[in-house]
Design a protein around this motif. Structure first.
Motif, PDB file in Angstrom:
ATOM      1  N   SER A  35      31.144 117.482  10.442  1.00 52.45           N
ATOM      2  CA  SER A  35      32.335 116.723   9.696  1.00 52.45           C
ATOM      3  C   SER A  35      32.134 115.906   8.321  1.00 52.45           C
ATOM      4  CB  SER A  35      32.867 115.901  10.938  1.00 52.45           C
ATOM      5  OG  SER A  35      31.850 114.896  11.179  1.00 52.45           O
ATOM      6  N   SER A  36      30.830 115.619   7.892  1.00 49.62           N
ATOM      7  CA  SER A  36      30.648 115.162   6.854  1.00 49.62           C
ATOM      8  C   SER A  36      31.091 116.127   5.737  1.00 49.62           C
ATOM      9  CB  SER A  36      28.845 114.833   6.703  1.00 49.62           C
ATOM     10  OG  SER A  36      28.191 116.148   6.725  1.00 49.62           O
TER      11      SER A  36
ATOM     12  N   ASP B 240      34.168 117.678   5.704  1.00 49.05           N
ATOM     13  CA  ASP B 240      35.410 118.022   5.812  1.00 49.05           C
ATOM     14  C   ASP B 240      36.234 117.920   4.411  1.00 49.05           C
ATOM     15  OD1 ASP B 240      35.163 118.504   8.373  1.00 49.05           O
ATOM     16  OD2 ASP B 240      35.874 116.668   8.926  1.00 49.05           O
ATOM     17  N   SER B 241      35.728 117.122   3.453  1.00 53.32           N
ATOM     18  CA  SER B 241      36.416 116.809   2.426  1.00 53.32           C
ATOM     19  C   SER B 241      36.289 117.914   1.314  1.00 53.32           C
ATOM     20  CB  SER B 241      35.845 115.529   1.453  1.00 53.32           C
ATOM     21  OG  SER B 241      34.359 115.810   1.381  1.00 53.32           O
ATOM     22  N   LEU B 242      35.474 118.873   1.677  1.00 49.34           N
ATOM     23  CA  LEU B 242      35.263 119.962   0.837  1.00 49.34           C
ATOM     24  C   LEU B 242      36.433 121.067   1.115  1.00 49.34           C
ATOM     25  CD1 LEU B 242      31.377 120.499   0.923  1.00 49.34           C
ATOM     26  CD2 LEU B 242      32.782 119.354  -0.593  1.00 49.34           C
ATOM     27  N   GLU B 243      36.787 121.847   0.261  1.00 49.48           N
ATOM     28  CA  GLU B 243      37.557 123.206   0.122  1.00 49.48           C
ATOM     29  C   GLU B 243      36.892 124.399   0.107  1.00 49.48           C
ATOM     30  OE1 GLU B 243      40.731 122.795   1.803  1.00 49.48           O
ATOM     31  OE2 GLU B 243      40.855 120.667   1.507  1.00 49.48           O
TER      32      GLU B 243
ATOM     33  N   TYR C 193      31.288 120.345  -3.838  1.00 50.25           N
ATOM     34  CA  TYR C 193      30.039 120.105  -3.570  1.00 50.25           C
ATOM     35  C   TYR C 193      29.105 120.049  -4.907  1.00 50.25           C
ATOM     36  CZ  TYR C 193      25.603 119.174  -0.695  1.00 50.25           C
ATOM     37  OH  TYR C 193      24.577 118.549  -0.193  1.00 50.25           O
TER      38      TYR C 193
ATOM     39  N   ASP D 191      40.678 114.537  -9.182  1.00 52.13           N
ATOM     40  CA  ASP D 191      39.962 114.319  -8.010  1.00 52.13           C
ATOM     41  C   ASP D 191      38.925 115.623  -7.897  1.00 52.13           C
ATOM     42  OD1 ASP D 191      39.085 113.879  -5.380  1.00 52.13           O
ATOM     43  OD2 ASP D 191      41.060 114.537  -4.427  1.00 52.13           O
ATOM     44  N   GLN D 192      37.728 115.477  -7.636  1.00 57.76           N
ATOM     45  CA  GLN D 192      37.010 116.487  -7.377  1.00 57.76           C
ATOM     46  C   GLN D 192      35.848 116.369  -6.087  1.00 57.76           C
ATOM     47  OE1 GLN D 192      34.591 117.240 -11.562  1.00 57.76           O
ATOM     48  NE2 GLN D 192      35.912 115.393 -12.277  1.00 57.76           N
ATOM     49  N   ASP D 193      36.541 115.603  -5.350  1.00 57.54           N
ATOM     50  CA  ASP D 193      35.788 115.443  -3.777  1.00 57.54           C
ATOM     51  C   ASP D 193      35.513 116.687  -2.977  1.00 57.54           C
ATOM     52  OD1 ASP D 193      35.359 112.729  -4.490  1.00 57.54           O
ATOM     53  OD2 ASP D 193      37.298 112.182  -3.454  1.00 57.54           O
ATOM     54  N   ASP D 194      36.481 117.471  -3.448  1.00 54.06           N
ATOM     55  CA  ASP D 194      36.567 119.036  -2.571  1.00 54.06           C
ATOM     56  C   ASP D 194      35.427 119.903  -3.096  1.00 54.06           C
ATOM     57  OD1 ASP D 194      37.618 119.359  -5.095  1.00 54.06           O
ATOM     58  OD2 ASP D 194      39.725 120.134  -4.116  1.00 54.06           O
TER      59      ASP D 194
ATOM     60  N   TYR E 142      30.438 118.311 -11.463  1.00 51.25           N
ATOM     61  CA  TYR E 142      31.251 117.275 -11.562  1.00 51.25           C
ATOM     62  C   TYR E 142      31.550 116.743 -13.044  1.00 51.25           C
ATOM     63  CZ  TYR E 142      32.868 112.342 -10.703  1.00 51.25           C
ATOM     64  OH  TYR E 142      33.868 111.373 -10.834  1.00 51.25           O
TER      65      TYR E 142
END
Length: 772
Positions: A455-456, A458-461, A511, A506-509, A536
């Motif tokens: 689950s860590s 989960d923010s990735l697409e 890695y 937003d670039q949280d998706d 990033y």
């Protein structure tokens, strides 16, 4: 007593000594004694004609002759032919035996070899020259020795029986090889020893039944001189290198390295150079490390190759690997040291033209830390296009690459990344400044494999498309004037300012696969990007401004440079993540200051500092001052980094950082080296961590080097860790080592003692970067 010059009989004696055939001319009216030529290697100055056909001069105090029996020159006899000279008290031709004998303080010098002997004999039937009870010197090679019997069997071939060889100067037999037979080939520049032993101060050290060695500094096959050391880390150590000159463009250096506490290690270094290829293969192998048997066999190797085909193609390979992560910590190696954190394993093929280039790369790393698995680049295809002066002064370029990231870590995602980045640049230049404006558009697509992750992530697409514009404009000037404070000096003022804009997105998706935060300093203030890689892209809406002032003396040598600057953030949210303040209230970055100073080419200084105005504290600092005269120097340095700054780099987890530092870095270093005289040298270095109040490293060396041997004593002490695994918790653990190094130099290109392996992770750094 009258002097006799050359006659037919004198010519026959000279011919017997030097050549089977000779033409002699009468010069009976010569006067004065001819002196032997100076000792000088004549190989490079040899005449193209046959030396044996050169004229002969023989002089003596008296001549006695019995027809059909013998003829004798006596008293200060000097025989000269070209570069060959014999001097003796008496030279006699025995006609019946067809033998010529020179006796009494005999010297023979042929431009390559010089001997001093009781007696020299030449058999005219075999043309062999022999010398008895002889001291010899290789004029071209630098070696010397003595022998019971020496024979010259060819133009440059010498056979030595019951003799010795050393490179020590006359009267110094600190070391020497004693051998039953020694064959010296001056043309091949090789000495071959049979039944040899090494003596140090007349004490036998070891025995070798067969040994070949080069006798000049030219590349020749043979054993190079061994080295010996005794230390607390490895016990008694002995290294014997053998150099094999396979061909003019191939060679191999093999070394036997015996360590009492570990066992026998084999080392090899193979090099090659062809019209299209150049490369090197190095390897080390230690069978079953006795000191750390849990590691078993230990090895390391590295292969490097560069191949060029035509004007456009290039192949570049660099692959290195070690048996375990502690290899460089435990063993002194030519392939790396304790400060290395990883080894590169990469290969690439590239094609380059005037306007575009392409490159295909595969890359992996061996990380020398536990429980960390890197990403592999399998593969990356790059394509870049350049079009200078696309329209008037506008330049265009296109940067693009397609990358596939894979990993053996099942807890990390894999991905395919496509990046395309066109850009326009408008440079304007005058003699007193420049103004460069650049606009780029970054388009990146990701296909991320997220199956099976926790689950860590989960923010990735799985599928991400990111587009960002980037705009910067930078101007700088160079102003110059004569100084009023320092007569004859010139001062420059070089202000520069840059505006950089990158919108926030937003670039949280996404890695981070090959991206990390770059270290900031004065020069980093004017960098367009805060991170390496493109995973990033940091937002920016900022002005960077600063200036450099330089001072040049009358000879246009730069003596002082001071640079200072900072960033003003129009948007407070785009501040650097390694700011030491948790709640930024200011729109200003840290002040960055760099200083370099050179006084009289003896005193050098370098200093750098980053002062965070939000926390009112220094976040990064370094300083070094050095006094140097020739090779003698003393240096004091200091470096400081706060823990907040290191955490902002986002390169370490909390556990990894705790194993490295508890409260940042604050270290003092003292280094020095001094040559007492041409033989004695001392050096030392000391590093102390003020945060933990512990010494980090000690190193002290005392070395004596004569003309043919060296001996050195080393002491090192290194902080290896803490009993608890965390810095500052528990007791400090150290690795101490004392070693005595001994070796012989001179033959085979070894003209000075090698640096003893210290294994120190903190070493000397040049404390100035001024021009000129």
């Amino acid at each position: 007593m009258s002097r006799f010059s050359r006659t037919y009989l004198a010519a026959s004696i000279g011919a017997a000594l030097f050549a089977p055939f000779i033409h002699a001319e009468d010069s009976s009216n010569s006067d004065g004694q001819s002196m032997p030529p100076a000792q000088q290697c004549s190989v490079d100055t040899a005449q193209t004609s046959d030396t044996n056909q050169e004229p002969i001069t023989i002089e003596a105090d008296s001549l006695e002759a019995i027809n059909g029996d013998r003829a004798s020159y006596k008293g200060n006899v000097v025989v000269v032919q070209g570069s060959k000279t014999i001097t003796a008290e008496q030279v006699t031709l025995h006609q019946a035996e067809n033998i010529v004998i020179a006796e009494g303080n005999v010297t023979l010098d042929d431009g390559q070899f010089r001997v001093v002997s009781d007696k020299i004999t030449n058999n005219l039937d075999t043309e062999e020259i022999t010398a008895e009870n002889t001291a010899y010197e290789m004029i071209c090679g630098g070696g010397r020795g003595d022998a019971v019997f020496i024979s010259k069997t060819g133009e440059a071939m010498y056979q030595i029986d019951d003799g010795s060889i050393t490179t020590c100067p006359a009267g110094d037999n600190s070391w020497r090889f004693i051998a039953d037979d020694i064959e010296i080939d001056q043309n091949e520049e090789i000495a071959t020893l049979y039944g040899s032993r090494v003596e140090v101060q007349s004490v036998p050290v070891f025995y070798l039944p067969y040994l070949t060695m080069p006798i000049t500094e030219n590349r020749k096959s043979g054993f190079l001189f061994p080295s010996v050391s005794l230390g607390s880390k490895n016990g008694f150590e002995f290294e014997l290198p053998y150099y094999w000159n396979i061909a003019p463009n191939y060679d191999l250096l093999s070394t036997l390295h015996y360590m009492q506490n570990r066992g026998l290690q084999l080392k090899g270094d193979f090099r090659y150079l062809t019209e299209a290829n150049s490369g090197e293969l190095s390897a080390e192998y230690l069978y079953n490390d006795d000191k750390y048997p849990e590691h078993g066999d230990r090895w390391a190797y590295q292969y490097q190759n560069v191949s060029r085909f035509g004007e456009h193609w290039l192949i570049d390979l660099d692959y290195a690997k070690v048996s375990d992560n502690d290899y460089f910590q435990d063993l002194d190696s030519n392939l790396g040291d304790r400060s290395d954190g990883h080894l590169s394993q990469s290969g690439s093929v590239s094609y380059r033209t005037k306007s575009w280039d392409a490159k295909l790369t595969v890359q992996d790393f061996q990380l020398l830390v536990d429980d960390t698995i890197p990403y592999q680049l399998m593969p990356q295809l790059e394509f870049n296009y350049y079009s200078p002066d696309l329209y008037q002064q506008i330049n265009f370029d296109l940067v693009s690459h397609v990358s596939r990231f894979v990993t053996d870590d099942d807890d990390k995602p894999e991905a395919t990344r496509v990046h395309i980045e066109p850009g326009f640049t408008l440079p304007l230049t005058t003699t007193w400044g420049t103004w460069t404006t650049e606009a780029r558009y970054l388009m990146t697509y990701y296909q991320q494999d997220l199956d099976g992750l926790d689950s860590s992530f989960d923010s990735l697409e799985e599928s991400v498309t990111r587009t960002l514009p980037e705009f910067s404009t930078k101007a700088n000037m160079v102003l110059e004037r004569g100084t009023t404070i320092f007569e004859g000096y010139t001062q420059t003022l070089e202000p520069q300012v840059q505006y950089l804009y990158v919108p926030e997105t937003d670039q949280d998706d996404i890695y981070l696969y090959d991206t990390t935060l770059l270290q900031t300093d004065y020069y980093g203030l004017f960098r367009n990007r805060r991170y390496s890689g493109v995973d990033y892209i940091a937002a920016a809406n900022q002005f960077s401004y600063g200036a450099t002032s330089r001072f040049y003396d009358g000879g246009q040598k730069e003596r002082l440079a001071i640079s200072f600057g900072q960033i003003y953030y129009l948007d407070n949210s785009s501040q650097s993540p390694n700011s030491s303040s948790e709640d930024d209230t200011s729109n200003y970055s840290s002040w960055a200051i760099e200083t370099d100073f050179n006084y009289d080419d003896k005193v050098f200084y370098h200093g750098g500092i980053q002062y965070d105005i939000d926390s009112s504290e220094v976040s990064v600092a370094n300083s070094a001052i050095e006094y140097r005269v020739n090779d003698n120097f003393v240096q004091a340095n200091y470096r400081y980094v706060t823990r907040d700054y290191i955490e902002g780099l986002e390169s370490y987890s909390d556990d990894e950082l705790n194993a490295l530092t508890s409260d940042g870095i604050s270290q003092i270093g003292l280094l020095g080296g001094y040559s007492i005289n041409r033989n004695w040298n001392v050096s030392a270095q000391y590093f102390f961590d003020t945060t933990e109040s512990e010494a980090v490293e000690w190193l002290a060396k005392v070395e004596y080097q004569s003309d043919c041997w060296y001996v050195g004593i080393d002491y090192s002490r290194e902080l290896t860790g803490w009993s608890s695994g965390e810095v500052g918790v528990g007791s400090a653990e150290f690795d101490d080592n004392v070693s005595l190094n001994f070796g012989i130099t001179g033959l085979g290109g070894n003209s000075r003692a090698p640096e003893p392996p210290s294994g120190n992770a903190l070493s000397y750094g040049r404390p100035f970067i001024l021009n000129n």
